[in-house]
Design an enzyme around this catalytic site. Structure first.
Site, PDB file in Angstrom:
ATOM      1  N   HIS A 233      62.304  37.337  35.340  1.00 16.66           N
ATOM      2  CA  HIS A 233      63.677  37.837  35.445  1.00 16.66           C
ATOM      3  C   HIS A 233      64.658  36.709  35.176  1.00 16.66           C
ATOM      4  CE1 HIS A 233      65.101  36.040  39.290  1.00 16.66           C
ATOM      5  NE2 HIS A 233      63.813  36.023  39.592  1.00 16.66           N
ATOM      6  N   CYS A 234      65.835  37.082  34.676  1.00 17.89           N
ATOM      7  CA  CYS A 234      66.926  36.125  34.523  1.00 17.89           C
ATOM      8  C   CYS A 234      67.988  36.500  35.541  1.00 17.89           C
ATOM      9  CB  CYS A 234      67.457  36.147  33.093  1.00 17.89           C
ATOM     10  SG  CYS A 234      68.042  37.769  32.541  1.00 17.89           S
ATOM     11  N   ALA A 235      69.243  36.202  35.284  1.00 14.64           N
ATOM     12  CA  ALA A 235      70.295  36.438  36.274  1.00 14.64           C
ATOM     13  C   ALA A 235      70.553  37.916  36.519  1.00 14.64           C
ATOM     14  CB  ALA A 235      71.585  35.756  35.829  1.00 14.64           C
TER      15      ALA A 235
END
Length: 473
Positions: A25-27
């Site tokens: 996952h990213c932000a």
């Protein structure tokens, strides 16, 4: 929120845990690599309140959940699937296997240039700051700040030195990043870059004039004349040389005895690559790079506002394919030769496209009666206007279709306008409203007008088109 329930529903919607190869996952997004994206139940994902949108790019299927939420869902997601936690880089590598050859090429360019963008942005913005001091009539009518206040001359000169550094020594940055990406020693890549801009060589920017005068210095070795020409501000030569260097290093390490590896492998790698660079690779790729830049500038200057409008129309569809990452290399070349090109025209057109996508999304916020879509559109629209378009484009505009049509029309008209007035950027940055600081001083007004045109056309056309579509309630 029941994060465990959301995670379970996402797993089921993407085809079950047996369809998931990797996850990170990213932000704001859950990034998944799937065995078969055809097994995704798109309708189920669209109906989930926690899901703000989905899209597929770069071999990854990405689920937009939003900041804070994605972290919690990811923890439950790994627990449900039994997949170990991974970094986004790990997922990129896994997703690369799903890409075709062209997509893999674009990904390589992105992997090389994205890490050095901060240096290029800093240099470009410092050039803009220097222009504030030296541009006539920008602050004071008929004079530059330096002319009006001579005591600021050295400050402007110092800023100019800082600004030029990233572009003068650009091959060092690219050499380091490219060698690392190609599997070689990045410090040998940096060394190769240093060789290509060594002060003993003829400055690359003076090559054209020196060639016309017949004053090209050369090494005479065993009867062969090798031109002593630097590669300041170039992109393609150092990319090609770094690739060759990495492959030579890898080959040598396979055959070199371990006792001699640390001694002879770096020596032979640098020596062989250096000779190839100045005899074959450099001269050929310099011509290719110059030709590419000249063709793009020619298209921009001769195609006029029509060419700019077509580019603006196609920019968002290009983003969907991921091909826009290949523009980074072109923009870097344009900025590195800023004295000749004046800057990059790609960045302003990208900004027109982003603002249009944001305006269309904000228009959906006002016309839709769907509470979930309204919630997504408000935040995604503002984000797009500021330069981040994925939530707006994939979460709203492409899903409804008509806002995307309105957005590319707004982008086309605004891009035609700014092209007519030759609006150029001297740095990279956030392609949207904040991009004003990246624009050349004589182009700022037209850049702002272009954004207004883009916003009004996309917003208004979305309102008009919405009346013809039944899916807006």
């Amino acid at each position: 929120m029941d994060y465990a329930k959301i995670a379970q529903e996402v797993v089921e919607a993407v085809g079950g845990k047996e369809n998931i190869v990797a996850a990170a996952h990213c932000a704001t997004r859950l990034r998944l690599v799937l065995k078969d994206e055809g097994n995704v139940n798109q309708g189920k994902l669209d109906n989930m309140d926690a899901v703000k949108g989905t899209f597929s790019t770069g071999g990854q299927y990405q689920v937009i959940l939003g900041p804070g939420i994605v972290n919690q869902v990811y923890k439950e997601f790994t627990a449900v699937t039994g997949i170990m936690e991974m970094s986004t880089e790990d997922v990129k590598d896994a997703g690369a296997k799903n890409l075709n050859l062209f997509q893999q090429f674009v990904k390589v360019l992105s992997d090389i240039f994205v890490p050095i963008i901060p240096a290029i942005v800093a240099g470009g913005l410092l050039i803009g700051l220097n222009n504030i001091f030296t541009a006539p009539s920008l602050v004071i009518a008929g004079k530059s700040l330096v002319e009006a206040y001579p005591q600021a001359k050295d400050l402007a000169a110092m800023i100019n030195t800082f600004a030029n550094a990233a572009f003068v020594f650009l091959p060092i940055l690219i050499g380091f990043s490219a060698a690392k990406r190609f599997g070689g020693n990045p410090f040998l890549g940096a060394t190769l870059g240093m060789i290509m801009v060594h002060p003993d060589l003829l400055n690359g920017w003076n090559y054209g004039s020196s060639l016309a005068k017949g004053e090209i210095p050369a090494w005479n070795i065993f009867g062969f004349a090798i031109e002593k020409v630097g590669y300041q501000g170039t992109v393609i030569p150092v990319l090609a040389a770094s690739f060759i260097m990495a492959k030579i290093e890898q080959s040598l390490r396979k055959i070199m005895p371990s006792a001699l590896d640390n001694l002879l492998t770096p020596l032979l790698t640098v020596f062989i690559t250096g000779i190839l660079t100045f005899t074959v690779v450099g001269p050929i790729t310099r011509s290719v790079g110059n030709l590419l830049t000249e063709v793009l500038v020619w298209l921009y200057t001769t195609g006029g506002f029509i060419g700019g409008g077509v580019f603006g129309l196609l920019y968002a569809p290009i983003v969907i394919t991921g091909m826009h990452h290949s523009f980074i290399a072109v923009e870097t070349q344009l900025l590195a030769n800023i004295t000749k090109t004046g800057g990059t025209f790609i960045f302003p057109i990208a900004a027109m496209s982003n603002v249009a996508q944001g305006a269309a999304t904000l228009a959906v916020f006002f016309v839709t009666q769907n509470s979930k879509m309204k919630s997504i559109a408000s935040a995604a629209g503002i984000s797009a206007v500021l330069g981040i378009t994925e939530p707006a484009m994939f979460g709203v505009n492409l899903k409804l279709k008509y806002p995307f049509i309105a957005a590319i029309m707004g982008s086309a008209i605004a891009s035609a306008y700014i092209t007519f007035y030759k609006t150029l950027a001297i740095a990279l940055g956030a392609a949207g409203v904040p991009g004003i600081i990246s624009i050349r001083s004589d182009s700022v007004l037209h850049y702002m007008i272009g954004m207004i045109i883009s916003f009004i056309v996309a917003f208004g056309l979305t309102i008009v088109l919405s009346k013809k579509y039944e899916n807006v309630k």
